[in-house]
Design an enzyme around this catalytic site. Structure first.
Site, short mmCIF file in Angstrom:
data_model
loop_
_atom_site.label_atom_id
_atom_site.label_comp_id
_atom_site.label_asym_id
_atom_site.label_seq_id
_atom_site.Cartn_x
_atom_site.Cartn_y
_atom_site.Cartn_z
N LYS A 196 45.58 -34.99 -72.10
CA LYS A 196 47.02 -34.93 -72.56
C LYS A 196 46.91 -34.31 -73.69
O LYS A 196 46.23 -34.73 -74.66
CB LYS A 196 47.40 -36.29 -72.70
CG LYS A 196 48.79 -36.38 -73.20
CD LYS A 196 49.25 -38.04 -73.26
CE LYS A 196 50.72 -38.17 -73.79
NZ LYS A 196 51.16 -39.43 -73.88
N LYS A 249 48.15 -32.85 -68.34
CA LYS A 249 49.72 -32.77 -69.12
C LYS A 249 49.69 -31.94 -70.23
O LYS A 249 48.96 -32.28 -71.30
CB LYS A 249 50.06 -34.15 -69.44
CG LYS A 249 51.52 -34.28 -70.07
CD LYS A 249 51.78 -35.81 -70.13
CE LYS A 249 53.24 -36.18 -70.98
NZ LYS A 249 53.54 -37.29 -71.28
#
Length: 330
Positions: A196, A249
């Protein structure tokens, strides 16, 4: 006149041939639909930065799930927005917390027809907006893990099939796996936000979830956008700690990372087509600058082609509804 022996254009000459030769496909079961549920509102609230998305009440959440199920989308990740926040984010693990109530209600209404994923983080629940417990101006990684254990157990008790830790704390997957197993939830899967990034694409989400940090930023625990090898390391560590799936992400600026991670682990890889990516498409389409259907199709096919087996996307319901028409787009 001589002609080439190989003519790749033959397989592009007719729609039926193009469909026959297509290497990458999207189906409704490949999509996970992120949904926001907010406490203490009487009607769903539109999210200005994410046209078509809402902060749901419990009732409107159930209606949205039902509408998605009708077009074939059966997987959902829930984000909660509590009415009260504190330094510990205590509403994140409360039995009567908004996500816990939503999980129970959706499960009761739709049974095993739905796959329920609970996002596990503290940013929506803390008054400081960080993803962990803070000590002065820094996030205390190891103290945060104890809180993550409580949240995971609470979410599993409420009916979550999958726990999705997104805080990027070192050791979070191992801590959550041990807590779930000890509490009798060894059958619950973990979808780890393994890579992330500290991205500028999260702005609309932070508006939707009310989760912007009140001081500093998240670069001390989210990943540097310049790093790709580190993403592979993070994913492998999460798998070693017990992750059943791993996620990259955002998606569009990190297609190379998706490919690297997918080539390096033996578990399914997910990618999050995040709020800023969604908002850019919606804004350009509203101005008539792009053909929204075609652009969304290319975006999702690109993410799949990079190696993601499943995609978290706010386009999920509309895409599933449009899929029968995608063959008309070439």
């Amino acid at each position: 006149m001589s002609f080439p022996i190989e003519r790749p254009r033959r397989l592009r000459s007719r729609p039926a041939l193009r469909r026959l030769a297509r290497e990458t496909q999207i189906a409704p079961q490949d999509l996970i639909y992120p949904l926001f549920v907010r406490e203490a509102i009487d009607a769903p609230q539109p999210i200005e930065a994410m046209p078509g998305q809402q902060q749901h009440t419990l009732d409107s959440l159930a209606r949205e799930v039902e509408a998605a199920l009708k077009v074939g989308v059966g997987s959902f990740v829930l984000f909660g927005i509590p009415a009260r926040k504190d330094a510990q984010g205590s509403e994140a693990w409360a039995e009567g917390g908004i996500v816990q109530r939503a999980l129970r209600q959706v499960r009761e209404a739709f049974g095993t027809d739905v796959l329920l994923i609970a996002d596990l983080c503290l940013c929506e629940y803390t008054d400081h907006g960080h993803c962990g417990l803070v000590d002065g101006d820094r996030v205390d990684n190891d103290r945060t893990l104890d809180t993550y254990r409580r949240i995971a157990t609470s979410q599993a008790q409420a009916g979550a099939d999958v726990i999705a830790p997104s805080g990027m704390m070192d050791g979070q997957v191992g801590a959550i796996r041990a807590a779930l197993d000890q509490a009798g939830f060894s059958d619950r899967a973990i979808l780890a936000y393994a890579a992330k990034y500290a991205s500028a694409f999260y702005g609309p989400f932070r508006e939707a979830a009310g989760s912007a940090p009140q001081f500093g930023d998240r670069r001390a625990y989210q990943m540097d956008p310049g790093n790709a090898r580190e993403a592979v390391r993070e994913a492998r560590l999460d798998v070693a700690e017990g992750a059943d799936l791993v996620m990259v992400k955002p998606a569009l600026a990190y297609l190379d990372v998706i490919k690297r991670v997918a080539s390096s682990v033996d578990v399914p890889v997910a990618a999050y087509n995040v709020s800023g990516e969604y908002a850019m498409v919606k804004a350009a389409a509203a101005r008539g600058w792009i053909d929204e259907r075609r652009v969304v199709r290319e975006v999702l096919l690109g993410i799949r082609r990079a190696g993601a087996q499943t995609i978290l996307t706010y386009h999920a319901k509309e895409v599933a509804r449009e899929l029968p028409c995608w063959s008309e787009l070439g």
